[in-house]
Write an enzyme that holds these catalytic residues in place. Structure first.
Site, short mmCIF file in Angstrom:
data_model
loop_
_atom_site.label_atom_id
_atom_site.label_comp_id
_atom_site.label_asym_id
_atom_site.label_seq_id
_atom_site.Cartn_x
_atom_site.Cartn_y
_atom_site.Cartn_z
N HIS A 346 0.79 -1.24 0.00
CA HIS A 346 0.00 0.00 0.00
C HIS A 346 0.81 1.27 0.00
CE1 HIS A 346 -4.25 -1.16 0.43
NE2 HIS A 346 -3.75 -2.28 0.90
N LYS A 534 -9.35 14.00 3.93
CA LYS A 534 -8.47 12.83 3.96
C LYS A 534 -7.66 12.92 5.24
CE LYS A 534 -6.70 14.17 -0.06
NZ LYS A 534 -6.60 12.93 -0.81
N ARG A 535 -6.93 11.87 5.60
CA ARG A 535 -6.09 11.98 6.77
C ARG A 535 -5.12 13.15 6.63
NH1 ARG A 535 -6.20 7.89 10.74
NH2 ARG A 535 -4.59 9.14 11.74
N LYS A 540 0.34 14.69 1.95
CA LYS A 540 -0.93 15.03 1.30
C LYS A 540 -1.06 16.54 1.08
CE LYS A 540 -3.46 10.94 3.04
NZ LYS A 540 -4.13 10.33 1.87
N THR A 642 -8.29 6.94 -2.88
CA THR A 642 -9.62 6.47 -3.29
C THR A 642 -10.63 7.60 -3.12
OG1 THR A 642 -9.88 5.54 -1.08
CG2 THR A 642 -9.30 4.01 -2.86
N LYS A 646 -14.14 8.83 -5.32
CA LYS A 646 -15.47 9.15 -4.78
C LYS A 646 -15.92 10.53 -5.25
CE LYS A 646 -13.96 6.71 -0.64
NZ LYS A 646 -13.40 6.97 0.70
C1 LIG Z 1 -12.13 7.25 1.12
C2 LIG Z 1 -11.82 7.63 2.52
C3 LIG Z 1 -10.49 7.87 2.90
C4 LIG Z 1 -9.34 7.82 1.91
O1 LIG Z 1 -9.20 9.10 1.32
P1 LIG Z 1 -7.91 9.50 0.47
O2 LIG Z 1 -8.23 10.84 -0.07
O3 LIG Z 1 -7.78 8.47 -0.61
O4 LIG Z 1 -6.75 9.50 1.40
C5 LIG Z 1 -10.23 8.22 4.22
N1 LIG Z 1 -11.22 8.31 5.12
C6 LIG Z 1 -12.51 8.11 4.79
C7 LIG Z 1 -13.56 8.26 5.84
C8 LIG Z 1 -12.85 7.75 3.49
O5 LIG Z 1 -14.14 7.52 3.18
#
Ligand SMILES: *Cc1c(COP(=O)(O)O)cnc(C)c1O
Length: 795
Positions: A346, A534-535, A540, A642, A646
């Site tokens: 990952h 995101k985190r 990032k 991911t 979305k």
């Molecule tokens: C999809 C998702 C993530 C991953 O987000 P990234 O932008 O790909 O880091 C993290 N937390 C939640 C709650 C998510 O739904």
């Protein structure tokens, strides 16, 4: 009980009394949620049993997905949708004066994960069941999921999460299927029938009790299983200090580690990993034995997939079972093991690569350690024969080196498949980070670009857009996501584009209400909703986003001729509690928000919103309302992402670097339907290797950068002296490891283009449509079908 509205109502009323012990008149909304949950679980149980019977009778190959995290979110509405009973229930409840969406609020998010990795596991479960594939999840039933985030005075405060406070309606405790897991103690070898036998003596055992949750497929009878293990005291031997023993035992499944892409190296974490692996393997082997007997053919009927290296001890554990319990010789056991295990990598971030010091590993898992040592010795011997005298090369790939076990090395050596999670990531693995292994085992490496459960992230999260899509191209897209491309035919249909725009506006109104309720800030839904959720992580680059906001603010204040398209900048992010720098960024976002949102000169041109406690259920409200998706990681650092997918499927336009799956988004929508900027991965990696970047030069030569960066430390933010010095230092003293200043100018430029494009609504909606229409590729149905065909060999 769900076939007609009236039948449902009748059963529901009866059940409220039975389940909750109150009359309907006196029952609470929580009672209603519990009752409905119970009814659904019962309704599903028949198909659940049948699915398991079918798997037993047909004896086909099964895949077991081992993951230390599952970020499930809420399951009520998803289950209703998948079972095709959403309308019956919603209308039936409505006639009883109960609002289904209010009931949903009584379900706690199952937040048993940190971010992308855990959410991926949850999306995969949905796709496995929906594609009628025999795939089951194994994980840990953490008592406390990822911490709940509160923002107090701009700072993150962590509270223990309590998802089990009112129980978990979906789970079934299977006390009869509990297994024991040994830790500590010592190993003794003795000769028995001419063979060395190993015995693990004086071990402290912990009992693992399975809690099974049904995984309901969409529009199918398949119900797979997510088995979560709970750590409990074993009854014997009675401990001298029973309370301490109970506490220590239960601590194994007490907390999820809140560290995202960082190796913590704590003993309890290693305990959790072995706990998951050993319990799951015992359960898998037992069920295999009942069907097939001899373990010699295990790999023909079972595939064990490890989600990152956290469950990598599955490799030595399977060796231990085969050798110590089943009397296989090493070579045959190794052959079976290697052909049973597959592995997903990952990340290439070095700080995230798991390494365990021998001083922790060896005493905790004495027999497992012996086996890892033997695997390493045999591997190094092979290398020595292939590359005689090349110590350097051997030291680089050894499984044990520098008094540490290198978990990724063990995973690659002990599996038959190693996959990355996006094209770029897999290439970086093959040609850079793991190139030595790629030379040794080229046939193991493959790519499986991540995906998302499009039924959760579009069908469930965005009912209005889903309705328009189904009205336009029919409903097949829910099971054949590539059908979304048929929407492309409407790119010149103005009334269709206007309907898209109207839906986005409605979703923005809905989010604006949430924002107002949670933060007290009123936002204008005519503005661009520009979202980064995101985190929180340096790579990032939330900081790049903030510096851009500070630049815009400075322009508004100082240049009366400055004009910009109004924007609402929305952030959501949890920082790992021990990640000092990430917490500083949260404080900075909130400090900037405070200043900007209260400045009358700014007005509605700009608002900055930090949404507390980002999690799956909040994400479902945010993605449908986004105009702009911020995917601005330092190129090469984000393995896939991911969240980007979305946003795309909900019609947001991406502003992003050429990193992770952003590259594949661009390939699908075309260069004119995405806003890319910044260094490429090759350029970043070249700088890491050869230097040549001086952040100070960018500071000195770009007044916009200098002004914003100086404001971090010059009293511009009153009352927070010294607060942001660590950020200032990371940029200038530490030469900006994530190239924030280097990418700043091109980020500002592309943001300007975005503003101008938004002023042309038809063009914007066309671009948005191109994103929706091409997002089908990123359904996890596609990803899972590729895993099933290329890696697992399941049908
Ligand atoms: C999809 C998702 C993530 C991953 O987000 P990234 O932008 O790909 O880091 C993290 N937390 C939640 C709650 C998510 O739904």
């Amino acid at each position: 009980m769900f076939s007609s509205k009236n039948g449902f109502k009748k059963t529901f009323l009866k059940r409220v009394e039975m389940v909750c012990g109150t009359s309907f008149a006196e029952s609470t909304e929580r009672d209603h949620f519990q009752t409905l949950g119970n009814m659904i679980r019962e309704y599903v149980s028949n198909d659940w049993i049948k699915t398991n019977e079918h798997y037993r009778e047909t004896k086909g190959k099964q895949v077991y997905y081992l993951s230390i995290e599952y970020l499930l979110g809420k399951l009520l509405r998803q289950n209703l949708i998948n079972l095709g009973i959403e309308n019956v229930v919603q209308e039936g409840l409505g006639e009883l004066g109960i609002d289904l969406s209010e009931l949903e609020e009584f379900e706690a998010d199952a937040g048993l994960g940190n971010g992308g990795l855990g959410r991926l596991a949850a999306c995969f479960l949905d796709s496995l069941a929906s594609l009628n594939l025999p795939g089951h999840g194994y994980g840990i039933r953490y008592k406390h999921g990822l911490f709940e985030q509160k923002i107090v005075d701009g700072y993150q405060v962590e509270l223990p999460e309590q998802w089990l406070r009112s129980g978990n309606v979906w789970e079934i405790r299977k006390a009869d299927l509990a297994v024991k897991i040994p830790f500590w103690g010592k190993v003794e070898a003795k000769m028995e029938n001419g063979r060395l036998q190993f015995q693990h003596l004086n071990a402290e055992t912990i009992t693992a009790v399975p809690h099974d949750m049904p995984v309901v497929g969409y529009n199918t009878d398949t119900v797979n299983t997510l088995r979560l293990w709970n750590a409990e005291p074993s009854q014997f031997p009675i401990h001298h200090d029973i309370l301490r023993y109970k506490r220590e035992t239960e601590s194994v499944s007490e907390f999820l580690y809140p560290d995202d892409t960082h190796d913590e190296g704590k003993i309890l974490r290693l305990k959790q990993q072995y706990f998951l692996v050993s319990a799951s393997l015992q359960s898998i082997i037992k069920s295999y034995r009942q069907q097939h007997g001899n373990l010699a053919q295990l790999h023909e009927y079972v595939c064990i997939h490890i989600n990152d290296t956290h469950p990598v001890l599955a490799i030595p554990e399977l060796m231990r079972i085969l050798i110590d319990e089943e009397s296989f010789e090493w070579d045959e056991a190794w052959n079976i093991t290697k052909n049973t295990i597959s592995y997903t990598n990952h990340t290439t971030l070095t700080e995230a690569l798991e390494k365990w010091p021998l001083r922790i590993f060896r005493p905790l898992l004495p027999r497992i350690y012996m086996i890892v040592e033997e695997i390493n010795e045999r591997f190094c011997k092979e290398l020595w024969e292939r590359y005689p005298g090349d110590w350097d090369r051997i030291a680089k790939v050894a499984i044990i080196a520098d008094d540490q076990v290198k978990m990724a090395h063990l995973a690659i050596v002990g599996s038959f498949s190693v996959n990355g999670v996006a094209k770029l990531h897999t290439e970086i693995l093959k040609n850079r980070e793991m190139s030595q292994f790629y030379q040794l085992f080229p046939e193991k490496f493959n790519n499986k670009t991540n995906g998302i459960a499009h039924r959760r992230w579009l069908l469930k999260a965005n009912p209005k857009l889903s309705g328009l899509i189904s009205e336009t191209i029919g409903t097949n897209w829910t099971q054949a996501p590539n059908e979304l491309v048929r929407l492309s035919e409407y790119e010149n249909n103005t009334s269709f584009l206007e309907r898209l725009a109207k839906i986005k506006k409605d979703n923005k109104e809905r989010l604006a209400d949430v924002i107002h309720e949670k933060t007290g800030v009123a936002v204008d839904t005519n503005s661009i909703f520009d979202v980064q959720v995101k985190r929180l992580h340096a790579y990032k680059r939330q900081l790049l986003n903030v510096l851009h906001i500070m630049y815009l603010y400075n322009q508004i204040k100082e240049d009366s001729s400055f004009s910009m398209v109004p924007r609402v900048f929305i952030f959501g992010a949890k920082a790992s509690p021990g990640y000092y720098y990430a917490k500083k960024i949260i404080k900075l976002i909130n400090t900037v928000a405070e200043k900007v949102n209260h400045d009358p000169k700014v007005g509605d041109r700009m608002k900055v919103i930090f949404m507390e406690n980002y999690r799956v259920s909040l994400a479902e409200k945010i993605f449908p309302a986004a105009d702009v998706s911020e995917q601005i990681s330092t190129a090469s650092k984000e393995a896939s992402g991911t969240g980007n997918m979305k946003f795309m499927i909900n019609g947001a336009l991406t502003v992003g670097t050429l990193d992770g799956a952003n590259i594949e988004i661009r390939e699908l929508v075309g260069d004119s339907n995405i806003f890319t900027f910044g260094l490429t991965a090759d350029e970043v990696l070249h700088h890491y290797q050869h230097g040549g970047y001086q952040s100070l030069e960018y500071y000195h030569h770009d007044w916009r950068i200098r002004q914003a960066v100086d404001q971090l430390v010059n009293g511009f933010f009153p009352g927070v002296y010294n607060e942001f010095e660590p950020i200032f230092d990371s940029l200038l003293e530490e030469n900006d490891q994530y190239f924030v200043l280097k990418d700043f100018a091109s980020y500002v430029d592309i943001q300007k283009v975005i503003g101008n494009t938004f002023m042309d609504p038809i063009k914007w909606q066309k671009m948005s449509l191109a994103n929706i229409a091409n997002a089908g590729y990123f359904s996890s149905d596609r990803t899972i079908q590729e895993y099933a065909d290329d890696i697992w060999g399941i049908k």
